[in-house]
Scaffold this active site. Structure first.
Site, short mmCIF file in Angstrom:
data_model
loop_
_atom_site.label_atom_id
_atom_site.label_comp_id
_atom_site.label_asym_id
_atom_site.label_seq_id
_atom_site.Cartn_x
_atom_site.Cartn_y
_atom_site.Cartn_z
N CYS A 111 0.85 -1.26 0.07
CA CYS A 111 -0.05 0.15 0.08
C CYS A 111 0.98 1.28 0.01
O CYS A 111 0.29 2.28 -0.29
CB CYS A 111 -0.93 -0.03 1.16
SG CYS A 111 -1.88 -1.39 1.24
N HIS A 247 -3.42 6.79 3.18
CA HIS A 247 -3.70 5.76 2.52
C HIS A 247 -5.39 5.25 3.11
O HIS A 247 -5.47 5.42 4.27
CB HIS A 247 -2.72 4.61 2.96
CG HIS A 247 -3.20 3.32 2.38
ND1 HIS A 247 -3.84 2.80 1.45
CD2 HIS A 247 -3.20 2.09 3.46
CE1 HIS A 247 -4.16 1.50 1.46
NE2 HIS A 247 -3.66 1.03 2.59
N ASN A 277 -10.41 -0.49 0.57
CA ASN A 277 -8.90 -0.30 0.33
C ASN A 277 -8.28 -0.77 -0.90
O ASN A 277 -8.27 -2.20 -1.21
CB ASN A 277 -8.43 -1.04 1.52
CG ASN A 277 -7.04 -0.95 1.67
OD1 ASN A 277 -6.17 -0.68 0.73
ND2 ASN A 277 -6.43 -1.57 2.74
O1 UT7 Z 1 -3.51 -1.38 3.80
C1 UT7 Z 1 -3.39 -2.08 4.96
C2 UT7 Z 1 -4.30 -3.35 5.08
N1 UT7 Z 1 -5.09 -3.53 6.42
C3 UT7 Z 1 -5.70 -2.77 6.98
O2 UT7 Z 1 -5.12 -1.55 7.28
C4 UT7 Z 1 -6.32 -3.41 8.38
C5 UT7 Z 1 -6.26 -2.83 9.34
N2 UT7 Z 1 -7.34 -3.44 10.49
C6 UT7 Z 1 -8.58 -3.14 10.43
O3 UT7 Z 1 -8.95 -2.39 9.68
C7 UT7 Z 1 -9.67 -3.77 11.56
O4 UT7 Z 1 -8.67 -4.50 12.42
C8 UT7 Z 1 -10.54 -4.72 10.80
C9 UT7 Z 1 -11.64 -3.90 10.13
C10 UT7 Z 1 -9.84 -5.61 9.99
C11 UT7 Z 1 -11.56 -5.71 11.72
O5 UT7 Z 1 -12.06 -4.56 12.76
P1 UT7 Z 1 -11.75 -4.78 14.44
O6 UT7 Z 1 -12.70 -3.74 14.95
O7 UT7 Z 1 -10.41 -4.81 14.74
O8 UT7 Z 1 -12.51 -6.23 14.54
P2 UT7 Z 1 -11.92 -7.52 15.14
O9 UT7 Z 1 -10.90 -8.19 14.41
O10 UT7 Z 1 -11.57 -7.29 16.57
O11 UT7 Z 1 -13.38 -8.63 15.45
C12 UT7 Z 1 -14.15 -8.23 15.94
C13 UT7 Z 1 -15.57 -9.19 15.82
C14 UT7 Z 1 -14.83 -10.80 15.89
O12 UT7 Z 1 -15.85 -11.49 16.45
P3 UT7 Z 1 -15.90 -11.97 17.93
O13 UT7 Z 1 -14.66 -12.65 18.05
O14 UT7 Z 1 -15.91 -10.83 18.56
O15 UT7 Z 1 -17.02 -12.73 18.26
C15 UT7 Z 1 -14.83 -11.11 14.26
O16 UT7 Z 1 -14.97 -12.54 14.13
O17 UT7 Z 1 -16.17 -8.88 14.53
C16 UT7 Z 1 -15.83 -10.18 13.63
N3 UT7 Z 1 -15.57 -9.97 12.32
C17 UT7 Z 1 -16.85 -9.65 11.65
N4 UT7 Z 1 -18.20 -9.64 11.69
C18 UT7 Z 1 -18.84 -9.27 10.80
C19 UT7 Z 1 -14.55 -9.93 11.65
N5 UT7 Z 1 -14.69 -9.58 10.29
C20 UT7 Z 1 -16.31 -9.43 10.22
C21 UT7 Z 1 -17.19 -9.23 9.31
N6 UT7 Z 1 -18.38 -9.16 9.77
N7 UT7 Z 1 -16.67 -8.81 7.90
#
Ligand code: UT7
Length: 320
Positions: A111, A247, A277
Site C-alpha cells: 500500500c 492511505h 482499500n
Molecule cells: O492496507 C493495509 C491493510 N489492512 C488494514 O489496514 C487493516 C487494519 N485493520 C482493520 O481495519 C480492522 O482490524 C478490521 C476492520 C480488519 C477488523 O476490525 P476490528 O474492529 O479490529 O474487529 P476484530 O478483528 O476485533 O473483530 C471483532 C469481531 C470478531 O468477532 P468476535 O470474536 O468478537 O465474536 C470477528 O470475528 O468481528 C468479527 N468480524 C466480523 N463480523 C462481521 C470480523 N470480520 C467481520 C465481518 N463481518 N466482515
C-alpha cells in the site's frame, strides 16, 4: 529539481459490489462493515487486469498533464497484485501507452507503493538523471482475496491511479520511507508455494492473510509519527497544511491519526466509502477525486502518507 505532480488520473472497474452483496457470500452485514471500516461499496474487476487498469489511469494522467507518452523518461508501477512475475506490469503499460523512451519497472511496497514510487522519482530528479516520469499504483486485489474470509474480503477493492511527475522548482519538499521486515507475517500473500520435482509437491497460488488488529495498531502509530517527523524537521506548522492525504485502509485509522495530530477531520479527505482499500491505488484515487473537486490549488501544502505490507510506510510533504 523537485518532483511536481503535473497531472493525475484514475480508473476503477465499473462493477460496484455493495456490502449487502458481500453479506450473501460471507457472514457479515452492511452495518458491521460501515461501522468498523467506513466502507459502503468497492469496485471489482470482471476481467480487466492490473495492467489494464494501470494503462487507463496512465492515459488519463498524461492527458491531464498535457504530456505525450513519448516524453516519459521513466515509469514506476507499485502493485501488490501484479499480473505476472514477469514481464512487469510497468513494462506492459509502457507498451500499451507507447512510452517507448521510458525505462519501466514495478516495485513491491504494497500500500506504500505509490509513495515509494514518488520518492524514487524525486531522487532521480534531484540527481538530474530524469525530467519526466509516470508513477502508478494499480491493483486487482480481488484475485488474491480469500472470498471465504470475512475478516479480509470486505475490506479490499480494485482500482488504479497515476501521476505524471515533472522536474520543477517546486513540488516534493521532503519525504521519508521505512520498512520493518520483522512484522512481515501480519499481512502477507504468498505468490506461489514451493513445489518441484524434488519436493514432489505442486506449487499452489497463495491468498492474502492478515492480522487486522496488529495492522491497525501499526498504522495508528506509524502514520501520525511519520507526519510529525516531516512537520518538525521542515519547521512547518499544522495550520500550513491544507490536507492530509492518507492511505485509505479504514476510516477509523484516519480518524485516529487526525486525533493524534489534533487536526480536524475536514483536513482528511476520504474515498474509502466508495472504493474500499485499493492498496497502492488508494492515494492517487483520492488525489484524483480531490483534483476533480478542485480542492487543490498551486502552492497548497499537503502531506501524503501510506503504510502497508512489508511492513512498509512512507510520507511526502509537497506543494501542489
Ligand atoms: O492496507 C493495509 C491493510 N489492512 C488494514 O489496514 C487493516 C487494519 N485493520 C482493520 O481495519 C480492522 O482490524 C478490521 C476492520 C480488519 C477488523 O476490525 P476490528 O474492529 O479490529 O474487529 P476484530 O478483528 O476485533 O473483530 C471483532 C469481531 C470478531 O468477532 P468476535 O470474536 O468478537 O465474536 C470477528 O470475528 O468481528 C468479527 N468480524 C466480523 N463480523 C462481521 C470480523 N470480520 C467481520 C465481518 N463481518 N466482515
Amino acid at each position: 529539481m523537485k518532483a511536481r505532480i503535473a497531472g493525475i488520473g484514475a480508473y476503477a472497474p465499473e462493477r460496484v459490489v455493495t456490502n449487502d452483496q458481500l453479506s450473501e457470500i460471507v457472514d457479515t452485514s452492511d452495518e458491521w462493515i460501515r461501522s468498523r471500516t467506513g466502507i459502503s461499496e468497492r469496485r471489482i474487476s470482471t476481467g480487466e487486469t492490473t495492467r489494464d487498469l494501470a494503462a487507463e489511469a496512465a492515459r488519463r494522467a498524461l492527458k491531464a498533464a498535457g504530456v505525450d507518452a513519448r516524453e516519459l523518461d521513466i515509469i514506476i508501477l507499485g502493485t501488490s497484485s501484479p499480473d505476472n512475475n514477469y514481464p512487469s506490469d510497468a513494462c506492459s503499460v509502457q507498451a500499451m501507452i507507447g512510452a517507448e523512451n521510458a525505462v519501466a519497472f514495478d516495485i513491491s511496497a504494497a500500500c506504500a507503493g505509490f509513495i515509494f514510487a514518488m520518492n524514487i522519482v524525486h531522487g532521480f530528479f534531484q540527481a538530474g538523471i530524469y525530467k519526466t516520469a509516470l508513477i502508478i499504483g494499480a491493483e486487482t486485489l480481488s484475485k488474491v482475496t480469500d472470498w471465504t474470509d470475512r475478516g479480509t474480503c470486505v475490506l479490499f477493492g480494485d482500482g488504479a491511479g497515476a501521476a505524471v511527475l515533472k522536474a520543477e522548482e517546486t513540488g516534493v519538499v521532503d519525504m521519508l520511507m521505512g520498512s520493518d521486515g520483522t512484522k512481515g507475517p501480519i499481512l502477507s500473500c504468498t505468490s506461489r508455494t514451493l513445489g518441484n520435482f524434488l519436493t514432489g509437491t505442486k506449487p499452489e497460488l497463495g491468498l492474502m492473510t492478515m492480522d487486522g488488529q496488529e495492522v491497525f495498531r501499526f498504522a495508528v502509530k506509524k502514520v501520525p509519527e511519520s507526519i510529525e517527523i516531516l512537520l518538525e524537521r521542515n519547521h512547518i506548522s499544522r495550520e500550513e497544511i491544507k490536507y492530509y492525504v492518507l492511505h485509505q485502509a479504514n476510516e477509523r485509522i484516519v480518524e485516529a491519526a487526525a486525533r493524534r495530530l489534533k487536526e480536524p477531520m475536514e483536513k482528511f479527505p476520504m474515498t474509502i466509502s466508495k472504493y474500499g482499500n485499493t492498496s497502492s491505488a488508494s492515494i492517487p484515487l483520492l488525489l484524483n477525486d480531490m483534483a476533480e473537486k478542485d480542492m487543490l490549488q498551486p502552492g497548497d501544502k499537503i502531506i501524503l502518507s501510506g503504510f502497508g505490507a512489508g511492513m512498509t510506510w512512507g510520507a511526502v510533504l509537497m506543494e501542489w
